[in-house]
Design a protein around this motif. Sequence first.
Motif, PDB file in Angstrom:
ATOM      1  N   ALA A   1       7.203  -2.084   7.395  1.00 56.08           N
ATOM      2  CA  ALA A   1       7.028  -1.764   5.978  1.00 56.08           C
ATOM      3  C   ALA A   1       8.000  -0.663   5.552  1.00 56.08           C
ATOM      4  O   ALA A   1       8.601  -0.735   4.465  1.00 56.08           O
ATOM      5  CB  ALA A   1       5.591  -1.328   5.714  1.00 56.08           C
ATOM      6  N   LEU A   2       8.168   0.351   6.379  1.00 57.52           N
ATOM      7  CA  LEU A   2       9.083   1.438   6.051  1.00 57.52           C
ATOM      8  C   LEU A   2      10.520   0.948   5.966  1.00 57.52           C
ATOM      9  O   LEU A   2      11.297   1.413   5.124  1.00 57.52           O
ATOM     10  CB  LEU A   2       8.958   2.571   7.079  1.00 57.52           C
ATOM     11  CG  LEU A   2       7.664   3.378   7.015  1.00 57.52           C
ATOM     12  CD1 LEU A   2       7.597   4.377   8.161  1.00 57.52           C
ATOM     13  CD2 LEU A   2       7.543   4.116   5.669  1.00 57.52           C
ATOM     14  N   ARG A   3      10.885  -0.005   6.807  1.00 60.12           N
ATOM     15  CA  ARG A   3      12.238  -0.571   6.730  1.00 60.12           C
ATOM     16  C   ARG A   3      12.413  -1.341   5.428  1.00 60.12           C
ATOM     17  O   ARG A   3      13.483  -1.292   4.797  1.00 60.12           O
ATOM     18  CB  ARG A   3      12.496  -1.477   7.937  1.00 60.12           C
ATOM     19  CG  ARG A   3      12.623  -0.735   9.265  1.00 60.12           C
ATOM     20  CD  ARG A   3      13.695   0.335   9.208  1.00 60.12           C
ATOM     21  NE  ARG A   3      13.775   1.103  10.449  1.00 60.12           N
ATOM     22  CZ  ARG A   3      14.467   2.232  10.579  1.00 60.12           C
ATOM     23  NH1 ARG A   3      15.129   2.719   9.539  1.00 60.12           N
ATOM     24  NH2 ARG A   3      14.496   2.874  11.732  1.00 60.12           N
ATOM     25  N   SER A   4      11.366  -2.054   5.005  1.00 59.06           N
ATOM     26  CA  SER A   4      11.434  -2.768   3.724  1.00 59.06           C
ATOM     27  C   SER A   4      11.581  -1.782   2.575  1.00 59.06           C
ATOM     28  O   SER A   4      12.383  -1.990   1.652  1.00 59.06           O
ATOM     29  CB  SER A   4      10.170  -3.616   3.519  1.00 59.06           C
ATOM     30  OG  SER A   4      10.103  -4.668   4.455  1.00 59.06           O
ATOM     31  N   LEU A   5      10.808  -0.697   2.616  1.00 60.37           N
ATOM     32  CA  LEU A   5      10.871   0.304   1.558  1.00 60.37           C
ATOM     33  C   LEU A   5      12.202   1.058   1.574  1.00 60.37           C
ATOM     34  O   LEU A   5      12.676   1.499   0.525  1.00 60.37           O
ATOM     35  CB  LEU A   5       9.708   1.289   1.695  1.00 60.37           C
ATOM     36  CG  LEU A   5       8.325   0.676   1.449  1.00 60.37           C
ATOM     37  CD1 LEU A   5       7.239   1.687   1.765  1.00 60.37           C
ATOM     38  CD2 LEU A   5       8.189   0.194   0.009  1.00 60.37           C
ATOM     39  N   GLU A   6      12.807   1.166   2.743  1.00 57.40           N
ATOM     40  CA  GLU A   6      14.134   1.773   2.826  1.00 57.40           C
ATOM     41  C   GLU A   6      15.150   0.887   2.108  1.00 57.40           C
ATOM     42  O   GLU A   6      16.002   1.385   1.353  1.00 57.40           O
ATOM     43  CB  GLU A   6      14.530   1.966   4.289  1.00 57.40           C
ATOM     44  CG  GLU A   6      15.879   2.660   4.474  1.00 57.40           C
ATOM     45  CD  GLU A   6      16.232   2.857   5.937  1.00 57.40           C
ATOM     46  OE1 GLU A   6      16.999   3.783   6.227  1.00 57.40           O
ATOM     47  OE2 GLU A   6      15.749   2.059   6.775  1.00 57.40           O
TER      48      GLU A   6
ATOM     49  N   ALA B   1       0.828  -1.212   0.000  1.00 55.73           N
ATOM     50  CA  ALA B   1       0.000   0.000   0.000  1.00 55.73           C
ATOM     51  C   ALA B   1       0.862   1.263   0.000  1.00 55.73           C
ATOM     52  O   ALA B   1       0.589   2.211  -0.748  1.00 55.73           O
ATOM     53  CB  ALA B   1      -0.933  -0.009   1.205  1.00 55.73           C
ATOM     54  N   LEU B   2       1.907   1.267   0.815  1.00 53.24           N
ATOM     55  CA  LEU B   2       2.770   2.448   0.880  1.00 53.24           C
ATOM     56  C   LEU B   2       3.592   2.593  -0.390  1.00 53.24           C
ATOM     57  O   LEU B   2       3.780   3.707  -0.893  1.00 53.24           O
ATOM     58  CB  LEU B   2       3.690   2.354   2.104  1.00 53.24           C
ATOM     59  CG  LEU B   2       2.994   2.416   3.464  1.00 53.24           C
ATOM     60  CD1 LEU B   2       4.014   2.305   4.589  1.00 53.24           C
ATOM     61  CD2 LEU B   2       2.204   3.708   3.605  1.00 53.24           C
ATOM     62  N   ARG B   3       4.072   1.484  -0.937  1.00 53.44           N
ATOM     63  CA  ARG B   3       4.828   1.536  -2.193  1.00 53.44           C
ATOM     64  C   ARG B   3       3.950   2.102  -3.310  1.00 53.44           C
ATOM     65  O   ARG B   3       4.396   2.929  -4.108  1.00 53.44           O
ATOM     66  CB  ARG B   3       5.337   0.149  -2.570  1.00 53.44           C
ATOM     67  CG  ARG B   3       6.276   0.180  -3.784  1.00 53.44           C
ATOM     68  CD  ARG B   3       6.568  -1.206  -4.322  1.00 53.44           C
ATOM     69  NE  ARG B   3       7.241  -2.056  -3.371  1.00 53.44           N
ATOM     70  CZ  ARG B   3       6.686  -3.135  -2.804  1.00 53.44           C
ATOM     71  NH1 ARG B   3       5.425  -3.468  -3.097  1.00 53.44           N
ATOM     72  NH2 ARG B   3       7.373  -3.879  -1.971  1.00 53.44           N
ATOM     73  N   ALA B   4       2.698   1.663  -3.351  1.00 55.31           N
ATOM     74  CA  ALA B   4       1.776   2.144  -4.381  1.00 55.31           C
ATOM     75  C   ALA B   4       1.560   3.651  -4.251  1.00 55.31           C
ATOM     76  O   ALA B   4       1.482   4.366  -5.260  1.00 55.31           O
ATOM     77  CB  ALA B   4       0.451   1.398  -4.288  1.00 55.31           C
ATOM     78  N   ARG B   5       1.453   4.151  -3.029  1.00 54.80           N
ATOM     79  CA  ARG B   5       1.259   5.587  -2.827  1.00 54.80           C
ATOM     80  C   ARG B   5       2.468   6.381  -3.310  1.00 54.80           C
ATOM     81  O   ARG B   5       2.330   7.454  -3.903  1.00 54.80           O
ATOM     82  CB  ARG B   5       1.012   5.883  -1.342  1.00 54.80           C
ATOM     83  CG  ARG B   5      -0.338   5.420  -0.829  1.00 54.80           C
ATOM     84  CD  ARG B   5      -0.569   5.928   0.588  1.00 54.80           C
ATOM     85  NE  ARG B   5      -1.857   5.496   1.110  1.00 54.80           N
ATOM     86  CZ  ARG B   5      -2.383   5.944   2.246  1.00 54.80           C
ATOM     87  NH1 ARG B   5      -1.717   6.842   2.969  1.00 54.80           N
ATOM     88  NH2 ARG B   5      -3.560   5.513   2.660  1.00 54.80           N
ATOM     89  N   ILE B   6       3.655   5.847  -3.058  1.00 58.52           N
ATOM     90  CA  ILE B   6       4.877   6.534  -3.487  1.00 58.52           C
ATOM     91  C   ILE B   6       4.975   6.531  -5.007  1.00 58.52           C
ATOM     92  O   ILE B   6       5.230   7.561  -5.630  1.00 58.52           O
ATOM     93  CB  ILE B   6       6.116   5.868  -2.854  1.00 58.52           C
ATOM     94  CG1 ILE B   6       6.120   6.089  -1.330  1.00 58.52           C
ATOM     95  CG2 ILE B   6       7.399   6.432  -3.464  1.00 58.52           C
ATOM     96  CD1 ILE B   6       7.183   5.298  -0.590  1.00 58.52           C
ATOM     97  N   VAL B   7       4.765   5.372  -5.616  1.00 54.76           N
ATOM     98  CA  VAL B   7       4.868   5.251  -7.070  1.00 54.76           C
ATOM     99  C   VAL B   7       3.845   6.135  -7.762  1.00 54.76           C
ATOM    100  O   VAL B   7       4.129   6.777  -8.788  1.00 54.76           O
ATOM    101  CB  VAL B   7       4.693   3.775  -7.506  1.00 54.76           C
ATOM    102  CG1 VAL B   7       4.545   3.665  -9.026  1.00 54.76           C
ATOM    103  CG2 VAL B   7       5.880   2.940  -7.032  1.00 54.76           C
ATOM    104  N   ALA B   8       2.635   6.220  -7.212  1.00 61.62           N
ATOM    105  CA  ALA B   8       1.571   7.031  -7.814  1.00 61.62           C
ATOM    106  C   ALA B   8       1.773   8.528  -7.599  1.00 61.62           C
ATOM    107  O   ALA B   8       1.063   9.344  -8.187  1.00 61.62           O
ATOM    108  CB  ALA B   8       0.219   6.612  -7.247  1.00 61.62           C
ATOM    109  N   GLY B   9       2.741   8.902  -6.756  1.00 66.32           N
ATOM    110  CA  GLY B   9       2.983  10.322  -6.511  1.00 66.32           C
ATOM    111  C   GLY B   9       2.165  10.907  -5.386  1.00 66.32           C
ATOM    112  O   GLY B   9       2.209  12.114  -5.148  1.00 66.32           O
ATOM    113  N   GLU B  10       1.405  10.057  -4.668  1.00 70.77           N
ATOM    114  CA  GLU B  10       0.624  10.558  -3.538  1.00 70.77           C
ATOM    115  C   GLU B  10       1.542  10.979  -2.388  1.00 70.77           C
ATOM    116  O   GLU B  10       1.178  11.832  -1.571  1.00 70.77           O
ATOM    117  CB  GLU B  10      -0.348   9.486  -3.057  1.00 70.77           C
ATOM    118  CG  GLU B  10      -1.423   9.133  -4.083  1.00 70.77           C
ATOM    119  CD  GLU B  10      -2.300   7.992  -3.621  1.00 70.77           C
ATOM    120  OE1 GLU B  10      -2.375   7.760  -2.400  1.00 70.77           O
ATOM    121  OE2 GLU B  10      -2.911   7.318  -4.474  1.00 70.77           O
ATOM    122  N   LEU B  11       2.718  10.366  -2.343  1.00 71.93           N
ATOM    123  CA  LEU B  11       3.751  10.757  -1.375  1.00 71.93           C
ATOM    124  C   LEU B  11       4.977  11.168  -2.193  1.00 71.93           C
ATOM    125  O   LEU B  11       5.835  10.356  -2.509  1.00 71.93           O
ATOM    126  CB  LEU B  11       4.094   9.585  -0.445  1.00 71.93           C
ATOM    127  CG  LEU B  11       2.975   9.082   0.466  1.00 71.93           C
ATOM    128  CD1 LEU B  11       3.397   7.810   1.192  1.00 71.93           C
ATOM    129  CD2 LEU B  11       2.596  10.157   1.490  1.00 71.93           C
TER     130      LEU B  11
END
Length: 214
Positions: free
Chosen positions: A53-58, A18-28
């Motif tokens: 999740a944030l550690r994974s995305l890092e 969910a967080l990755r999708a928000r970043i890729v879509a430009g929402e973040l």
Amino acid sequence: MPTREEHASSLRDSVTQALRARIVAGELPPGTRVVERQLAEQLGVSRVPVREALRSLEREGFVEERATRGMVVRRLDPDDVEMLFAVRESLEAVLAQRLVAVLDDAGLAALDELVGRAEGHADAGRLGLAVAANADFHSALVELARSSVLSSIIEPVSGRMAWLLNQHTDPAAMLAEHRSIVTALRSRDAERTAAVFRAHLATSRDAVRRAGSA
């Protein structure tokens, strides 16, 4: 019944997606501070899966920790961008050859439908949806290659490419090139298809370079 560990792992994966999708879509957007508490409230979960999740995305390169601001969405530096394009170019050469070998008429029809959907959104001024449809087109190319090995290697790169291109490219301008890709695949000509893939990637690289020098 799933064990507690399996449930926790599934929840962490869902939050990560969910967080990755928000970043890729430009929402973040790049530079945005991401706060565990706020994200947990928005997603309706505890702070633990958000932290994981944030550690994974890092590790994936989407966010980074700064001493003064905490966790923020990364900005890719020029060296990151050039390496990302170089890796993608190598992988797309393999992808093009694979698709020419295995893609059937149903797959070609699915790609035509995705291009048409993106075109409809762009014509109606729904640029966010056009961006999403263009990203779906590239995801479909990987899926239609029907190779778990190729998918597992390409998908992490594809996520970062989509994130980068969503920031810098005009979704409507990509439509003609996506149609050219489908036409090349329909010809079953491996050399022609690989050339079209390279040209499409070169156009995207030029757009990102122009944006970076603006």
